[in-house]
Design an enzyme around this catalytic site. Sequence first.
Site, PDB file in Angstrom:
ATOM      1  CB  ALA A 128      -9.648   9.659  -7.499  1.00  0.00           C
ATOM      2  CB  SER A 136      -4.006   4.410  -3.117  1.00  0.00           C
ATOM      3  OG  SER A 136      -4.097   5.767  -3.478  1.00  0.00           O
ATOM      4  CG  ASN A 137      -7.553   6.469  -6.653  1.00  0.00           C
ATOM      5  OD1 ASN A 137      -6.945   7.355  -7.242  1.00  0.00           O
ATOM      6  ND2 ASN A 137      -8.315   6.724  -5.592  1.00  0.00           N
ATOM      7  NE  ARG A 138      -4.334   1.646 -12.798  1.00  0.00           N
ATOM      8  CZ  ARG A 138      -3.214   0.911 -12.704  1.00  0.00           C
ATOM      9  NH1 ARG A 138      -2.057   1.507 -12.624  1.00  0.00           N
ATOM     10  NH2 ARG A 138      -3.292  -0.394 -12.709  1.00  0.00           N
ATOM     11  CB  SER A 139      -6.129  10.092  -8.648  1.00  0.00           C
ATOM     12  OG  SER A 139      -6.023  11.497  -8.656  1.00  0.00           O
TER      13      SER A 139
END
Length: 226
Positions: free
Chosen positions: A100, A33-36
């Site tokens: 994102a 995943s990512n930091r959004s």
Amino acid sequence: LLRIFAAQDLRGLKILVTAGPTREAIDPVRYLSNRSSGKMGFALARTAMRRGAAVTLVTGPVALPAPPGVEVIRVQSAHEMAEAVFARAPQSRVLVKAAAVADFTVAAPAEHKIKKSGEELSLPLSATVDILRELGARKEPRQLLVGFAAESQAHYQEGERKLREKNLDLIVVNDVLDGQSGFAVDTNQVTLIGKNGRQEMPLLSKEDTADRIWDAVRALLDAQDA
Ligand code: CTP
Ligand code: CA
């Protein structure tokens, strides 16, 4: 107080907003995943609703409550987000893609939990569909398409390239290295780039940034009718 009396200048418009990260499963207990945080997309949905729009929010997994009056559709992966968005795009006059979305997904997620073994693990990835690019290719005559660009260098060039290549009407560029903008903070300093040039915004709350984006969308809608 001003917000209670917000201009109803988006009244009657069907607007689709996407928010948050996506999760790409590695095995039943792990994901990429990512930091959004979803804050920008949720602020966009909330402010559009206040201004009178009928808003649908397609969001990845985030720790935010549904804004009252907004239809919220929760998804996990880039593939699920694509399906939810494509199903609703034809009915939407304005589409804003603040999510994102993962560029790559795990090519073959494991059915069982991967056990530790050896010193290294390689994980083959495969490209996801670029939802925004696909929406640009299918865009109906009066639809407006707004994208985001998270950049750490060559911000304007990259923003302009994505605006052109994805057939967008507006792109919101932010700097992911600047600690006051972008992922997981409450403020944002963005630049709006359209076909006729760019507008640099000051450092604002995400809520105020969202209102500036809707101001720009309103101006584009007015230009369509002129
Ligand atoms: N986007 C999308 N589907 C994807 C990847 C991105 O719809 N699979 C959208 C995002 O929602 C955003 C825009 O494309 O509105 C730009 O995302 P960004 O990551 O900045 O650009 P990319 O085109 O993915 O290019 P890169 O990551 O290489 O900079
Ligand atoms: Ca990307």
